[in-house]
Design an enzyme around this catalytic site. Structure first.
Site, short mmCIF file in Angstrom:
data_model
loop_
_atom_site.label_atom_id
_atom_site.label_comp_id
_atom_site.label_asym_id
_atom_site.label_seq_id
_atom_site.Cartn_x
_atom_site.Cartn_y
_atom_site.Cartn_z
N HIS A 1 -3.93 2.25 5.75
CA HIS A 1 -2.53 2.33 5.30
C HIS A 1 -2.13 3.73 4.81
O HIS A 1 -1.06 4.22 5.11
CB HIS A 1 -2.32 1.29 4.18
CG HIS A 1 -0.90 0.85 4.05
ND1 HIS A 1 -0.55 -0.44 3.74
CD2 HIS A 1 0.26 1.52 4.17
CE1 HIS A 1 0.77 -0.54 3.69
NE2 HIS A 1 1.28 0.63 3.95
N TYR B 1 1.71 -5.84 1.55
CA TYR B 1 3.05 -6.47 1.56
C TYR B 1 3.00 -7.91 1.02
O TYR B 1 4.04 -8.49 0.74
CB TYR B 1 3.65 -6.51 2.97
CG TYR B 1 3.80 -5.20 3.70
CD1 TYR B 1 3.63 -3.97 3.05
CD2 TYR B 1 4.11 -5.17 5.05
CE1 TYR B 1 3.76 -2.77 3.74
CE2 TYR B 1 4.25 -3.98 5.75
CZ TYR B 1 4.06 -2.79 5.09
OH TYR B 1 4.19 -1.62 5.79
N LYS C 1 -2.72 -3.71 7.88
CA LYS C 1 -3.30 -2.45 7.37
C LYS C 1 -4.18 -2.71 6.15
O LYS C 1 -3.87 -3.59 5.34
CB LYS C 1 -2.17 -1.49 6.94
CG LYS C 1 -1.03 -1.42 7.95
CD LYS C 1 0.06 -0.47 7.56
CE LYS C 1 1.26 -0.62 8.47
NZ LYS C 1 2.18 -1.69 8.10
N ASP D 1 4.94 -6.12 12.19
CA ASP D 1 4.14 -5.13 11.49
C ASP D 1 4.01 -5.51 10.01
O ASP D 1 5.00 -5.58 9.29
CB ASP D 1 4.81 -3.76 11.61
CG ASP D 1 3.92 -2.65 11.12
OD1 ASP D 1 3.11 -2.15 11.94
OD2 ASP D 1 3.99 -2.29 9.94
#
Ligand code: A2P
Length: 285
Positions: A106, A48, A73, A43
């Site tokens: 997100h 990130y 996302k 994930d």
């Protein structure tokens, strides 16, 4: 690994590996270890900044792409029709894949709370629906959506999200949102399934873990599963990654489940979709 079946019949591993802050820049060793430990659902998110590292880990793992489940996302500051189209392509390129298994919004709104989130969500979703219908992604969903965000989306669009990923752990079970999703057949996923390390030190959970001869982390992951919620634990150690997958040899009894479900709030991340981030002393971090 066992799977849950999403509303569109896509099978998804019942435990995923969360990667927020688990990789250090371009370092893909942690993700490679996670694959080695047995995780098949990875994930990630554009935010990130580890999609390239994950792509590299996947290539180096030698595991076939079809055996993996990749979720990313679109970031809250990049919502909108064109941004979503653009960022989806960039995500695919960074991950080095032709398709995603899951693509999520997100957060339901940008950080600037004065911006009207409603048209942004609809424009983003329109791009996602197109990607789904074109077969570029096997499922589309949301993250950190509460019932009022989902209601708005449902009232104005035709494809229902297949998942909603939100903070979920003992002491923060978001019952209203989880029940709402369950009634609609939306799979809930748990980020921070053990509430960072805070929940791991809760005396009642420590006692219960002793009873089942597991760690509190395993208890939390098993708790999510028994709630029908898909946990996304993170860890930087191979041993703890393995431990977090080893949760199928015990079952939490009904009365113990009730006790966990009715625990007082144990603190939370302070990230609420409709508010400014809470200061640490308010959310118990
Ligand atoms: P570490 O990377 O040293 O394993 P959450 O996913 O709820 O946000 O929690 C992540 C935190 O929990 C990380 O700091 C991780 O530290 C720690 N953690 C993950 N698995 C375990 C475990 N089995 N036992 C203890 N701590 C764990």
């Amino acid at each position: 690994m066992d799977t849950f079946t999403l509303a569109n019949q896509v099978e998804i591993p019942v435990i995923g590996f969360g990667t927020y802050k688990t990789t250090d820049g371009s370092d893909c060793a942690v993700v490679r270890q996670a694959i080695e430990a047995g995780y098949r659902y990875l994930d990630t998110a554009a935010f990130y900044e580890n999609e390239e590292a994950i792509g590299q880990a996947v290539r180096e793992s030698g595991v076939a792409r079809e055996e993996l489940f990749l979720c990313s996302k679109v970031w809250r500051e990049r919502m909108g029709y064109e941004n979503t189209q653009e960022d989806f392509e960039s995500t695919l390129e960074k991950l080095g894949t032709e398709y995603l298994d899951l693509y999520l919004i997100h957060w339901p709104r940008p950080k600037d709370l004065s911006v009207d989130w409603k048209p942004l969500v609809l424009d983003t979703w329109r791009a996602m629906e197109e990607l789904y219908l074109a077969g570029r992604v096997r499922g589309i969903g949301v993250s950190n959506f509460l019932p009022h965000h989902l209601n708005y989306l449902m009232e104005h669009t035709s494809i229902l999200p297949v998942v909603d990923q939100m903070e979920f752990h003992p002491g923060y079970i978001q019952k209203t949102a989880v029940d709402f999703c369950r009634n609609l057949g939306i799979q809930v996923m748990a980020w921070s399934p053990m509430g960072r390390t805070r929940v791991l030190k809760e005396p009642f959970l420590m006692e219960l873990a002793k009873k089942y001869q597991v760690s509190v982390a395993q208890l939390c992951i098993r708790f999510a599963l028994q709630c029908g919620v898909l946990p996304l634990p993170k860890s930087s150690s191979l041993e703890r990654m393995r431990q977090n997958l080893d949760v199928f040899g015990f079952e939490i009894e009904r009365d113990d489940m009730y006790q966990i479900l009715t625990l007082p709030q144990l603190g939370w991340s302070g990230e609420h979709p409709d508010r400014e981030r809470m200061p640490a002393q308010v959310c118990g971090e």
